[in-house]
Design a protein around this motif. Structure first.
Motif, short mmCIF file in Angstrom:
data_model
loop_
_atom_site.label_atom_id
_atom_site.label_comp_id
_atom_site.label_asym_id
_atom_site.label_seq_id
_atom_site.Cartn_x
_atom_site.Cartn_y
_atom_site.Cartn_z
N SER A 194 21.59 -59.71 -9.50
CA SER A 194 22.23 -59.51 -8.19
C SER A 194 22.77 -60.89 -7.59
O SER A 194 23.54 -60.79 -6.82
CB SER A 194 21.12 -58.95 -7.43
N TYR A 195 22.35 -61.89 -8.01
CA TYR A 195 22.89 -63.29 -7.79
C TYR A 195 24.34 -63.54 -8.23
O TYR A 195 25.07 -64.28 -7.60
CB TYR A 195 21.87 -64.32 -8.12
N PHE A 196 24.68 -62.92 -9.11
CA PHE A 196 26.07 -62.92 -9.51
C PHE A 196 26.22 -64.65 -10.26
O PHE A 196 26.45 -64.81 -11.59
CB PHE A 196 27.14 -62.80 -8.84
N LEU A 197 25.96 -65.53 -9.52
CA LEU A 197 25.96 -66.97 -9.85
C LEU A 197 25.45 -67.77 -8.88
O LEU A 197 25.41 -67.66 -7.70
CB LEU A 197 27.83 -67.30 -9.73
N TYR A 198 24.75 -68.62 -9.37
CA TYR A 198 23.91 -69.67 -8.71
C TYR A 198 22.46 -68.84 -8.22
O TYR A 198 22.53 -67.83 -7.63
CB TYR A 198 24.35 -70.16 -7.51
N SER A 199 21.21 -69.48 -8.14
CA SER A 199 20.09 -69.14 -7.89
C SER A 199 19.25 -68.22 -9.05
O SER A 199 18.15 -68.07 -8.72
CB SER A 199 20.07 -68.50 -6.41
N GLU A 200 20.28 -67.76 -9.82
CA GLU A 200 19.52 -66.86 -10.73
C GLU A 200 18.73 -67.72 -11.74
O GLU A 200 17.47 -67.22 -12.09
CB GLU A 200 20.42 -66.36 -11.87
N GLU A 201 18.59 -68.96 -12.18
CA GLU A 201 17.89 -69.90 -12.94
C GLU A 201 16.80 -70.35 -12.03
O GLU A 201 15.65 -70.46 -12.28
CB GLU A 201 18.59 -71.17 -13.43
N THR A 202 16.96 -70.55 -10.55
CA THR A 202 15.83 -70.73 -9.68
C THR A 202 14.85 -69.70 -9.65
O THR A 202 13.85 -69.81 -9.61
CB THR A 202 16.49 -71.08 -8.40
N ASP A 203 15.44 -68.43 -9.25
CA ASP A 203 14.61 -67.11 -9.34
C ASP A 203 13.83 -67.17 -10.65
O ASP A 203 12.48 -66.81 -10.58
CB ASP A 203 15.61 -66.01 -9.14
N PHE A 204 14.37 -67.11 -11.82
CA PHE A 204 13.56 -67.18 -13.02
C PHE A 204 12.64 -67.89 -13.25
O PHE A 204 11.34 -67.72 -13.65
CB PHE A 204 14.84 -67.18 -14.14
N SER A 205 12.96 -69.28 -12.91
CA SER A 205 11.93 -70.55 -13.14
C SER A 205 10.76 -70.25 -12.06
O SER A 205 9.72 -70.47 -12.59
CB SER A 205 12.67 -71.74 -13.15
N LEU A 206 10.94 -69.86 -10.86
CA LEU A 206 9.98 -69.74 -9.95
C LEU A 206 9.07 -68.63 -10.49
O LEU A 206 7.86 -68.44 -10.32
CB LEU A 206 10.54 -69.60 -8.61
N ARG A 207 9.81 -67.69 -10.84
CA ARG A 207 8.78 -66.21 -11.17
C ARG A 207 8.32 -66.47 -12.44
O ARG A 207 6.90 -66.18 -12.56
CB ARG A 207 9.62 -65.00 -11.55
N ALA A 208 8.76 -67.47 -13.43
CA ALA A 208 7.94 -67.76 -14.52
C ALA A 208 6.55 -68.65 -14.10
O ALA A 208 5.49 -68.63 -14.73
CB ALA A 208 8.71 -68.58 -15.38
N ARG A 209 6.82 -69.51 -13.20
CA ARG A 209 5.78 -70.54 -12.73
C ARG A 209 4.65 -69.42 -12.10
O ARG A 209 3.74 -69.75 -12.43
CB ARG A 209 6.34 -71.49 -11.71
N ASP A 210 5.10 -68.48 -11.28
CA ASP A 210 4.04 -67.87 -10.73
C ASP A 210 3.23 -67.03 -11.73
O ASP A 210 2.25 -66.79 -11.58
CB ASP A 210 4.86 -66.67 -9.94
N ALA A 211 3.79 -66.79 -13.02
CA ALA A 211 3.14 -66.32 -14.06
C ALA A 211 2.22 -67.20 -14.93
O ALA A 211 1.62 -66.85 -16.02
CB ALA A 211 4.08 -65.34 -14.91
N GLY A 212 2.57 -68.33 -14.40
CA GLY A 212 1.65 -69.32 -15.13
C GLY A 212 2.62 -70.03 -16.41
O GLY A 212 1.94 -70.72 -17.17
N LEU A 213 3.78 -70.00 -16.33
CA LEU A 213 4.61 -70.54 -17.32
C LEU A 213 5.62 -71.45 -16.74
O LEU A 213 6.63 -71.03 -16.40
CB LEU A 213 5.29 -69.37 -18.24
N GLY A 214 5.43 -72.67 -16.83
CA GLY A 214 6.04 -73.71 -15.90
C GLY A 214 7.25 -74.11 -16.54
O GLY A 214 7.55 -74.25 -17.88
N THR A 215 8.30 -74.97 -15.98
CA THR A 215 9.36 -75.57 -16.42
C THR A 215 9.01 -77.23 -16.83
O THR A 215 8.44 -77.84 -15.87
CB THR A 215 10.50 -75.60 -15.48
N ARG A 216 9.01 -77.55 -17.98
CA ARG A 216 8.69 -78.89 -18.40
C ARG A 216 9.73 -79.68 -18.78
O ARG A 216 10.89 -79.45 -19.67
CB ARG A 216 7.92 -78.69 -19.98
N TYR A 217 9.91 -80.80 -18.06
CA TYR A 217 11.21 -81.68 -18.16
C TYR A 217 10.94 -82.69 -19.58
O TYR A 217 9.55 -83.16 -19.46
CB TYR A 217 11.25 -82.52 -16.99
#
Length: 304
Positions: A194-217
């Motif tokens: 539904s985002y089409f372009l932009y914020s889709e990666e933000t949404d996915f990463s924050l949902r993953a973090r909520d599930a205990g799977l963080g983003t590692r740099y």
């Protein structure tokens, strides 16, 4: 381990040759499969992929379906894999980049791994992000993204170069180069179209973090991003801004989203007053109830 390389193209013919060449270096020594989802390109993008990477899977979307839809289609059309590399066509992977990211995915609590990224001139790109908040948006409005980003409470962009020297978790990262574990995709995917372009990666990463799977740099995994045009295109910048409001509203509700909208409006209107065309477009759309309600689509991208 097998890596799926998922790339979305849209009139990207000029980038394909260097992209394919860079994949060889970045994935050296690994088993990988290349899948391209093409969003109805009018140039020779599809023909270039088929010529230069004949073993690749090509998904012709038949329309400009958006970035998230392209990624989802690429994943759905691909053979079995252990990790998904979401990659912009204008990214060039450094030698051994993905092998290093695969190692990072094995660290406890990691669902997404992202590299150190520089621009075409070798300058560090601030790719790490903090979760959007009202205070961070106000900090950006008053101090500017880079100055505010030096302070965790005041900036969404992580702009302290010392934090790019060591491996660490970040709330999310810009989505040009993301290695996602199969487990993370199974638990948190697909991406929200539904985002089409932009914020889709933000949404996915924050949902993953909520599930205990963080983003590692991972600083010693390296890539070059030639960069897109969201900062100079009024239509793209307006879409990016609207999607920030939509994401915040979905995560925090309408009352808090109202404060977030006001902070964004302050930021964009102040920059519009200085003559910045992208901010004029963003201000116009922030003040349009219809634009805030509608689902983004191709028309949103091409508007000036």
């Amino acid at each position: 381990m097998t890596v799926l390389v998922a790339v979305v193209t849209y009139n990207s013919e000029r980038l394909i040759a260097d992209l394919v060449e860079g994949l060889q270096a970045g994935l050296d020594g690994l088993d990988w499969h290349f899948t391209v989802a093409d969003n109805d390109s009018r140039d020779g993008s599809v023909a270039a992929v088929r010529r230069l990477a004949p073993a690749a899977t090509v998904v012709e979307m038949g329309r400009n379906a958006g970035y998230a839809a392209g990624i989802n289609a690429a994943v759905a059309a691909s053979p079995a894999h252990d990790a998904i590399l979401v990659l912009n066509p204008d990214v060039r992977l450094g030698p051994g980049c993905i092998a290093r990211l695969l190692e990072a995915l094995k660290e406890p609590g990691t669902g997404v791994a992202v590299p150190n990224i520089v621009d075409g001139d070798g300058r560090l790109i601030y790719t790490q992000r903090r979760e959007p908040s009202v205070l961070r948006t106000l900090g950006d409005a008053v101090l500017g993204a880079r100055r505010a980003g030096r302070f965790p409470l005041l900036g969404e962009v992580v702009a302290d170069e010392r934090l790019y020297a060591a491996e660490r978790f970040t709330d999310w990262a810009e989505g040009s180069t993301m290695l996602i574990s199969a487990e993370c995709w199974q638990r948190c995917g697909p991406w929200d179209e539904s985002y089409f372009l932009y914020s889709e990666e933000t949404d996915f990463s924050l949902r993953a973090r909520d599930a205990g799977l963080g983003t590692r740099y991972v600083p010693d995994a390296r890539a070059v991003h030639l960069e897109g045009d969201s900062r100079v295109s009024p239509g793209l910048w307006a879409l990016l801004t609207l999607n920030k409001v939509r994401l915040f509203r979905r995560r925090h509700g309408r009352v808090r989203a109202g404060a977030f909208w006001a902070a964004l409006l302050l930021r964009e209107s102040s920059r519009a007053a200085l003559g910045k065309r992208p901010s004029r477009a963003a201000t116009r759309d922030l003040l349009s109830p219809a634009r805030l309600r509608e689902t983004p689509g191709p028309a949103s991208v091409v508007r000036s």
